[in-house]
Design a protein around this motif. Structure first.
Motif, mmCIF file in Angstrom:
data_model
loop_
_atom_site.group_PDB
_atom_site.id
_atom_site.type_symbol
_atom_site.label_atom_id
_atom_site.label_comp_id
_atom_site.label_asym_id
_atom_site.label_seq_id
_atom_site.Cartn_x
_atom_site.Cartn_y
_atom_site.Cartn_z
ATOM 1 N N GLN A 1 94.984 26.327 15.022
ATOM 2 C CA GLN A 1 95.142 25.202 13.905
ATOM 3 C C GLN A 1 96.039 24.270 14.218
ATOM 4 O O GLN A 1 96.846 24.208 13.371
ATOM 5 N N GLN B 1 87.803 21.778 2.256
ATOM 6 C CA GLN B 1 87.675 23.131 1.978
ATOM 7 C C GLN B 1 87.684 23.446 0.495
ATOM 8 O O GLN B 1 88.287 22.845 -0.115
ATOM 9 N N PHE C 1 91.614 36.899 10.663
ATOM 10 C CA PHE C 1 92.448 35.799 10.050
ATOM 11 C C PHE C 1 93.789 36.594 9.785
ATOM 12 O O PHE C 1 93.631 37.768 9.025
ATOM 13 N N VAL D 1 94.532 38.125 6.091
ATOM 14 C CA VAL D 1 93.377 39.098 5.471
ATOM 15 C C VAL D 1 93.200 40.210 6.092
ATOM 16 O O VAL D 1 93.314 40.346 7.545
HETATM 17 N N1 PHE Z 1 91.906 29.537 5.920
HETATM 18 C C1 PHE Z 1 90.760 30.023 6.810
HETATM 19 C C2 PHE Z 1 90.176 28.861 7.780
HETATM 20 O O1 PHE Z 1 90.414 27.772 7.516
HETATM 21 C C3 PHE Z 1 89.478 30.601 6.122
HETATM 22 C C4 PHE Z 1 89.816 31.612 5.268
HETATM 23 C C5 PHE Z 1 90.435 31.531 4.014
HETATM 24 C C6 PHE Z 1 89.528 33.063 5.774
HETATM 25 C C7 PHE Z 1 90.513 32.762 3.190
HETATM 26 C C8 PHE Z 1 89.945 34.170 5.015
HETATM 27 C C9 PHE Z 1 90.357 34.021 3.752
HETATM 28 O O2 PHE Z 1 89.640 29.047 8.979
#
Ligand code: PHE
Length: 327
Positions: free
Chosen positions: A135, A195, A235, A238
């Motif tokens: 990212q 998003q 991720f 989580v």
């Molecule tokens: N924020 C993550 C992404 O942009 C997506 C995500 C959101 C994954 C919430 C798990 C829980 O790739």
């Protein structure tokens, strides 16, 4: 022009009315000897007919003249006036929002220019964590209180932290908005995209709640025939983490050479999982007491699937031929 019918009425009253000039003249006729009365009577009747014709013409004249005015034909169809419409992405965000409001989520907000803490640190990405590499983003020439450069948020997950900081559990929120990554633009990538993020924290929230919610949401959007499946994924914020696939809405089978799902029958549409205890702790939620799920998905992908758009760049070029198809 509008005064004329009024004038006509006044004239009618004055000359043809029961006590008008003509009536007075004709009333006096009876005092005149018969041989003179006849031609005078004929003159009087002729004058009356003449006056009546003139008055009728005067009364009818106003509308007739308006219709005949040059350049104004009220019977012609109107000139088309181009009107604006919502952008396909805005439409999609509104549809997503409707779905989540129906499921009892409330709308949360969070900033696009964010600090390192809310975009990474509080989401369990420590300073040198390799997950940060996925990212890479743009930095702003200004620093936060901790002396770190502000950045353009890389995902809407900062909304999770911002919402939990503001509110005690239980919490059930969603957020839609723009995110940024240092990526080259192609048919399915852009340096700025959108998003949707969802977060639910309560007592005893489990993976089953996440699966049900995600499935209900996808069915609301694409119809009851759509299936979802979860694949394990990583991720930092989580645990366990998953990637969610939906069954391909184009080929509906995976058979053949569908260009959208590349023949697999599945499309990857979101990241999800149970909120990591470290994330709960950083927001002063006791992980022994509370648990939750979170998910995040790209809105462009949904817009492309909903409206049959094959190249993401079409969403940003503002070509009226594309925009007009979504009203
Ligand atoms: N924020 C993550 C992404 O942009 C997506 C995500 C959101 C994954 C919430 C798990 C829980 O790739």
């Amino acid at each position: 022009m509008s005064a004329k019918p009024l004038d006509a009425e006044a004239l009618e009253l004055r000359y043809l009315g029961r006590k008008g000039e003509l009536a007075l003249l004709l009333r006096d006729l009876k005092d005149i000897p018969l041989e003179e009365r006849k031609p005078l009577g004929a003159l009087g009747n002729a004058a009356k007919a003449d006056l009546e014709a003139k008055l009728a013409e005067l009364k009818g004249a106003a509308p007739a003249a308006a219709a005949a005015a040059p350049g104004l034909d009220l019977t012609l169809p109107g000139q088309p006036f181009p009107k604006g419409s919502l952008h396909p992405l805005t439409h999609t965000m509104n549809r997503l929002a409707e779905g989540f409001l129906k499921l009892g989520f409330t709308m949360a907000d969070s900033p696009l220019v964010e600090d390192d803490y809310h975009n990474f640190e509080a989401l369990n990405f420590p300073q040198y964590h390799p997950a940060r590499d996925m990212q890479d983003t743009f930095y702003v020439d200004a620093k936060d209180a901790a002396g770190k450069f502000l950045l353009l948020r890389t995902h809407t997950s900062n909304a999770q932290i911002r919402a939990m900081e503001k509110q005690e559990p239980p919490i059930r929120v969603f957020h839609t908005g723009r995110v940024f990554r240092s990526e080259a633009v192609d048919a399915s990538h852009s340096f700025a995209f959108h998003q949707i993020e969802g977060l639910y924290v309560d007592k005893g929230v489990s993976m089953a709640d996440l699966k049900w919610t995600v499935d209900a949401f996808m069915k609301d959007l694409f119809g009851s025939g759509v299936k979802t499946r979860f694949n394990p994924s990583y991720f930092p914020f989580v645990e366990p983490g998953a990637e969610v696939d939906m069954s391909c809405v184009f080929c509906k089978s995976g058979a053949g050479r569908c260009p959208v799902c590349k023949g697999s029958g599945w499309l990857e549409v979101m990241g999800a999982g149970l909120v990591h205890p470290n994330v709960l702790k950083s927001c002063k939620y006791d992980p022994e007491k509370w648990s939750g799920f979170a998910f995040g998905a790209g809105i462009e992908r949904f817009a492309m699937l909903l409206y049959g758009i094959s190249d993401m760049r079409m969403l940003y070029e503002n070509d009226l031929r594309v925009l007009k198809q979504v009203q």
